[in-house]
Structure formats: C-alpha cells, structure tokens
Design an enzyme around this catalytic site. Structure first.
Site, PDB file in Angstrom:
ATOM      1  N   ASP A  37       0.864  -1.191   0.000  1.00 41.00           N
ATOM      2  CA  ASP A  37       0.000   0.000   0.000  1.00 41.00           C
ATOM      3  C   ASP A  37       0.891   1.227   0.000  1.00 41.00           C
ATOM      4  O   ASP A  37       1.971   1.217   0.615  1.00 41.00           O
ATOM      5  CB  ASP A  37      -0.918  -0.001   1.228  1.00 41.00           C
ATOM      6  CG  ASP A  37      -2.150   0.867   1.021  1.00 41.00           C
ATOM      7  OD1 ASP A  37      -3.267   0.320   0.972  1.00 41.00           O
ATOM      8  OD2 ASP A  37      -1.990   2.101   0.882  1.00 41.00           O
ATOM      9  N   GLU A 151     -14.785  -8.949  -7.065  1.00 42.02           N
ATOM     10  CA  GLU A 151     -15.067  -9.347  -5.678  1.00 42.02           C
ATOM     11  C   GLU A 151     -16.543  -9.078  -5.370  1.00 42.02           C
ATOM     12  O   GLU A 151     -17.069  -8.052  -5.755  1.00 42.02           O
ATOM     13  CB  GLU A 151     -14.166  -8.524  -4.745  1.00 42.02           C
ATOM     14  CG  GLU A 151     -14.271  -8.909  -3.309  1.00 42.02           C
ATOM     15  CD  GLU A 151     -14.107 -10.408  -3.101  1.00 42.02           C
ATOM     16  OE1 GLU A 151     -13.022 -10.928  -3.360  1.00 42.02           O
ATOM     17  OE2 GLU A 151     -15.090 -11.063  -2.689  1.00 42.02           O
ATOM     18  N   PHE A 152     -17.167  -9.992  -4.664  1.00 45.07           N
ATOM     19  CA  PHE A 152     -18.592  -9.835  -4.359  1.00 45.07           C
ATOM     20  C   PHE A 152     -18.857  -9.733  -2.859  1.00 45.07           C
ATOM     21  O   PHE A 152     -20.004  -9.839  -2.431  1.00 45.07           O
ATOM     22  CB  PHE A 152     -19.386 -11.009  -4.951  1.00 45.07           C
ATOM     23  CG  PHE A 152     -19.260 -11.101  -6.448  1.00 45.07           C
ATOM     24  CD1 PHE A 152     -20.024 -10.279  -7.266  1.00 45.07           C
ATOM     25  CD2 PHE A 152     -18.368 -11.981  -7.041  1.00 45.07           C
ATOM     26  CE1 PHE A 152     -19.904 -10.342  -8.657  1.00 45.07           C
ATOM     27  CE2 PHE A 152     -18.236 -12.051  -8.424  1.00 45.07           C
ATOM     28  CZ  PHE A 152     -19.005 -11.226  -9.234  1.00 45.07           C
ATOM     29  N   GLU A 155     -19.528  -5.680   2.985  1.00 45.91           N
ATOM     30  CA  GLU A 155     -18.937  -5.166   4.209  1.00 45.91           C
ATOM     31  C   GLU A 155     -19.754  -5.654   5.396  1.00 45.91           C
ATOM     32  O   GLU A 155     -20.967  -5.789   5.306  1.00 45.91           O
ATOM     33  CB  GLU A 155     -18.927  -3.635   4.183  1.00 45.91           C
ATOM     34  CG  GLU A 155     -17.891  -3.108   3.241  1.00 45.91           C
ATOM     35  CD  GLU A 155     -17.873  -1.591   3.182  1.00 45.91           C
ATOM     36  OE1 GLU A 155     -18.318  -0.943   4.133  1.00 45.91           O
ATOM     37  OE2 GLU A 155     -17.408  -1.072   2.162  1.00 45.91           O
ATOM     38  N   GLY A 253     -36.732   0.352   3.115  1.00 46.96           N
ATOM     39  CA  GLY A 253     -36.083   1.194   4.123  1.00 46.96           C
ATOM     40  C   GLY A 253     -35.876   2.597   3.596  1.00 46.96           C
ATOM     41  O   GLY A 253     -36.645   3.075   2.746  1.00 46.96           O
ATOM     42  N   GLY A 257     -26.990   2.669   0.528  1.00 45.46           N
ATOM     43  CA  GLY A 257     -25.814   3.533   0.533  1.00 45.46           C
ATOM     44  C   GLY A 257     -24.574   2.678   0.389  1.00 45.46           C
ATOM     45  O   GLY A 257     -24.634   1.577  -0.163  1.00 45.46           O
ATOM     46  N   CYS A 260     -20.406   0.984  -2.729  1.00 41.82           N
ATOM     47  CA  CYS A 260     -20.523   0.180  -3.951  1.00 41.82           C
ATOM     48  C   CYS A 260     -21.779   0.450  -4.767  1.00 41.82           C
ATOM     49  O   CYS A 260     -21.686   0.812  -5.934  1.00 41.82           O
ATOM     50  CB  CYS A 260     -20.460  -1.293  -3.589  1.00 41.82           C
ATOM     51  SG  CYS A 260     -19.000  -1.670  -2.634  1.00 41.82           S
ATOM     52  N   ARG A 327     -19.651   5.943   3.834  1.00 41.85           N
ATOM     53  CA  ARG A 327     -19.719   6.426   2.449  1.00 41.85           C
ATOM     54  C   ARG A 327     -21.149   6.308   1.906  1.00 41.85           C
ATOM     55  O   ARG A 327     -21.755   5.256   1.965  1.00 41.85           O
ATOM     56  CB  ARG A 327     -18.731   5.655   1.571  1.00 41.85           C
ATOM     57  CG  ARG A 327     -17.287   6.103   1.807  1.00 41.85           C
ATOM     58  CD  ARG A 327     -16.300   5.284   1.042  1.00 41.85           C
ATOM     59  NE  ARG A 327     -16.150   3.953   1.582  1.00 41.85           N
ATOM     60  CZ  ARG A 327     -15.331   3.035   1.078  1.00 41.85           C
ATOM     61  NH1 ARG A 327     -14.606   3.316   0.015  1.00 41.85           N
ATOM     62  NH2 ARG A 327     -15.244   1.840   1.626  1.00 41.85           N
TER      63      ARG A 327
END
Ligand code: UGA
Length: 436
Positions: A37, A151-152, A155, A253, A257, A260, A327
């Site tokens: 990184d 990637e699926f 979070e 709801g 958000g 992604c 985010r």
C-alpha cells in the site's frame, strides 16, 4: 477447513476492505501474501496489528495468520516472491459518474517488464478496462498476464463471504494465470465461472445494479403500500417465497448507501451512456433511492408539523450495521435535510462515530442510544444495529419530550413500540396513529 501448506504465494496491492480481506483469506488458505500500500501509516499500523477498518472477524483472522502476511510500501517483495498480483485499489466515482481509474493506472504504470507475472483485477472497473490495460502492458513490452476476478463480498460479512462465496468469476484470455487463480480458490469449493475479461467485468456491475434495482423496487412497493394500506413486510414475505424472486434484498427502508451500490449503478449507467445506450431503468433506480432518503422528513412533519427547533435523535449513522463505513450513508442526506428544515440533530452510532465526524457537521454526538433519545421530540432509526433491538422502549418513551419513533428500517416490533407508548411510523407499513 484445513489450511493447505505450500500454496502459491500472492501479492495484494491496496489494503482497503477488499485487499485486506483477500489477503487474510488467502493467508488462511495457506498462501504467503505480500501486501502493498502507498499509505505508510496504514502499513506501519498493519505491521503493529492495528486495523485500518472495522470489519468483524478480520483482526482475528489477520492475527491468526500473521506469519504468512507481509506488509510493505514497496512492490519489490511482492514482485520477487509472487507471480499473481491482486489489485484491490479504490475506483471512486468522478464528477461525471465514471469510475476514477487513476489508482489502477498507477499500479499498471508501476509494473516492471516481466514475463512471469499477472495482474488479477479485484477492483470494480468499467467493462473494457481489462482490455485497455492488457493493451498498455503489451505496448510497453511488460509481458504481464491479466485476469479479471471481481469481488462480491459485503462489508460487515466480508470474511464469511470470502470463505463462502456464491461464485468465483474468473475472466481471462487463456494462459497460465486464469488456471492459477482458479487453483487458489479451489479449497473454497464454490462454483467457478470461467469466462472472458469483459463478461467478468460486466458480471460485477450487473450484479450490483440488479441488487440495487431490487431495493429501489421494494422501496417503491413500500411507498404504494403506504398509499393503499398494505404492509410491505407481508408483501415481501409473500413475494420472496417465489423461487424466482427470492427473499433477499427485499427489505424496504430509507435507501441503499455504501461505497458500492451508488457508485456502481452510476458507473454502469455512465458506461452505457458513453457507449451510446440510454439505460433508463438505472435512472429510476437512482432517483427512487434519492427520494427514499428524504421521505423520513415528511413522516416527521406529518406528526410534528414544522421541524424548526425540534430535537431529532438519529439511531445509527453507518450505511448498514456491522461496519463503520459512512460512504453514501443515508444518514448524511438525512442529517443535512433535518438541519436544513431547522431541526436540531443528535446522533448515536455504536461504531461509526469517528467516520461520521469527518463527514457530518452541526450534529451532536451521543455516547449511547439512551443519551441521544433523552429529551428528543422524535427518534429516527437509521441503521439496524442489533443493539437497537434491545432498546428499552418504555424507558425511551418516558425520557423523550415527544413520542414519535420513525423506524427507517422496519426493525422494531410495531406492537412493542406502540405498547410502550410510542407513536410508531415505519416504511411501507400501515400507520395506526393518524393518516397514512
Ligand atoms: C454490496 C454487494 O452486496 C456485494 O456483493 C458487493 O461485493 C459490494 O456491494 C461491492 O461491490 O463491493 P455492500 O455495499 O457491502 O455490498 O452492502 P450490502 O449489504 O449489499 O448493502 C448495501 C445497501 O443496501 C445498504 O445501505 C443496505 O442498508 C441496503 N439494503 C440492502 C436495503 O436497503 N435493503 C435490502 O433488502 C438490502
């Protein structure tokens, strides 16, 4: 699952959600993983065992397989020890809605000439990115292979998702690298989809866009339920039992958000537009989501009239539970709309306060739900954190100045809330306290 020894070492470039989980997951499966990184502080922290993100189970997994995880700001060790370099850098949206690929391009530019390496793209990129990267690599005589491996993971459930993927999608144009990536995933026993690079890129964007569409769809059904007296929770239950529909992602709801869905839906719409196709459905998906975040305001006004000077307690700020990610969280729009309407906002989130402080201004942060609720005219449940299920509703009703609870996630039992003396408003469920 027993970790196989002597598995192929890999490099992982980018130590965000996707990179760290991928690194920890493959380390658990037996690979030596060389993480890179550009953020020195992050790397120093990881070396010292400090997590840059809050993700259940990740810290433990990294600690358990620490001896196979190597952290550096230099590409050297990864290039030296590994053939496969997984790319997991950010691709945030630009002002035009296109994905910002500058971090991806920086990685490609940093690659030396080599006949023995391949890039494995984990970052979500527009369709056609792999093709142009392959072209650039070839033009500069770098001799790299290229695999699209989207990637699926979700979070908050990222470690579990890594270990139990619904599928692994591997897009390549033939050659050793696709097979090597497939071998790495073999212990997980997941369905493997081998395909071309562009189709793999599209699987990712189309999957996220479809899930977002499902959410906007059920949110619109909820809004019609409010007009007609039906209950969206019952409707979703009835719909979800149809195998072709399925029960997941039918929770109405206050909108989706996160890092992604908003980004990827816009990126796919933009990608289509750039190629000359007007993706009408996605326009509606985005617009419905924006309006959904604001509907809470009219629910509050229905009961409280003007919001000027009203004390509103927001329970939860993160874009969903089990993450500190703020985010594109619905709470961002909600808190500014509330303040715009003259309300005073206090908020409590069990984990996301630090992240929220960076993005939200004018809000008073409470250190517990009870503190946020004390003296409030209304509560808005924004994020369905499990601890809110155990709220003492009678206590809440007693300590409030008003009695309104707007449940933005249909999370609280309506009878329990009403039994405790609260006026309960949900999303797409009949209100027994007045009109609507
Ligand atoms: C999403 C996808 O689910 C992952 O498969 C994908 O890998 C990831 O994006 C990505 O592209 O990186 P994530 O954003 O972590 O994962 O979160 P989700 O659990 O999918 O939730 C997204 C949003 O939808 C949240 O705001 C959530 O509250 C909302 N949502 C979800 C609903 O409003 N209703 C539902 O029924 C489900």
């Amino acid at each position: 699952m027993s970790a196989a020894p002597d598995r192929e070492p890999i490099g992982v470039i980018g130590t965000g959600y996707v990179g760290l989980v991928t690194a920890a997951g493959f380390a658990a499966l037996g690979s030596d993983v060389y993480c890179v990184d550009i953020d020195e502080e992050k790397i120093r922290g990881l070396e010292a065992g400090r997590m840059p993100i809050w993700e259940p189970g990740l810290e433990e997994l990294i600690a358990e397989h620490r001896e196979r995880l190597h952290f550096s700001t230099e590409l050297g060790p990864a290039l030296e020890r590994a053939r496969l370099l997984f790319v997991a850098v950010g691709t945030p949206p630009t002002y035009s809605g296109d994905a910002d690929l500058s971090a991806v391009h920086a990685v490609v530019d940093a690659m030396p000439a080599s006949g023995r390496h391949a890039l494995v793209m984990k970052s979500t990129v527009p369709v056609g990115t792999g093709e142009s990267i392959e072209r650039a690599l070839a033009e500069h005589g770098k001799g790299f292979g290229y695999v699209a491996c989207p990637e699926f993971l979700k979070e908050g459930a990222a470690v579990r998702d890594f270990m139990n993927p619904d599928r692994v999608v591997i897009g390549d144009g033939g050659g050793w690298a696709g097979d090597a990536v497939e071998a790495l995933y073999a212990p997980l026993d997941a369905p493997i989809v081998r395909t071309d690079v562009k189709s793999a890129e599209m699987v990712k964007l189309a999957s996220n866009a479809f899930l977002a569409t499902k959410i906007s769809f059920i949110n619109e059904i909820a809004n019609v339920c409010e007009e007609t007296g039906a209950d969206v929770v019952e409707v979703a239950r009835g719909m979800g039992l149809d195998d072709r529909i399925g029960p997941k992602f039918l929770q109405a709801g206050i909108g989706f958000g996160g890092s992604c869905f908003p980004k990827d839906v816009t990126a796919l719409k933009q990608l289509a537009g750039n190629s000359g196709y007007h993706f009408q459905l996605l326009n509606a998906v985005i617009e419905v989501n924006e309006l959904q975040k604001r509907r809470v305001i009219s629910k509050l006004q229905k009961h409280l009239g003007s919001l000027v000077g009203k004390e509103i307690a927001l329970l939860g700020l993160a874009f969903k539970p089990n993450t500190d990610d703020m985010r594109e969280a619905s709470s961002l729009v909600l808190s500014s709309r509330l303040q715009g309407a003259g309300a005073r906002v206090r908020a409590y989130d069990p984990v996301a306060e630090d992240e929220a402080r960076k993005l939200i201004s004018g809000v008073t942060f409470a250190s517990s739900a009870a503190e946020a609720i004390d003296g409030a005219d209304a509560i808005v449940l924004v994020t369905e954190w499990p601890e809110f299920r155990d709220l003492d509703l009678a206590d809440a009703a007693r300590s409030m100045r008003g009695s309104l609870l707007v449940d933005g996630r249909n999370f609280i039992d309506p009878d329990a809330a009403r039994g405790a003396g609260l006026v309960y408003e949900a999303i797409g469920r009949p209100s027994r306290d007045g009109a609507g």
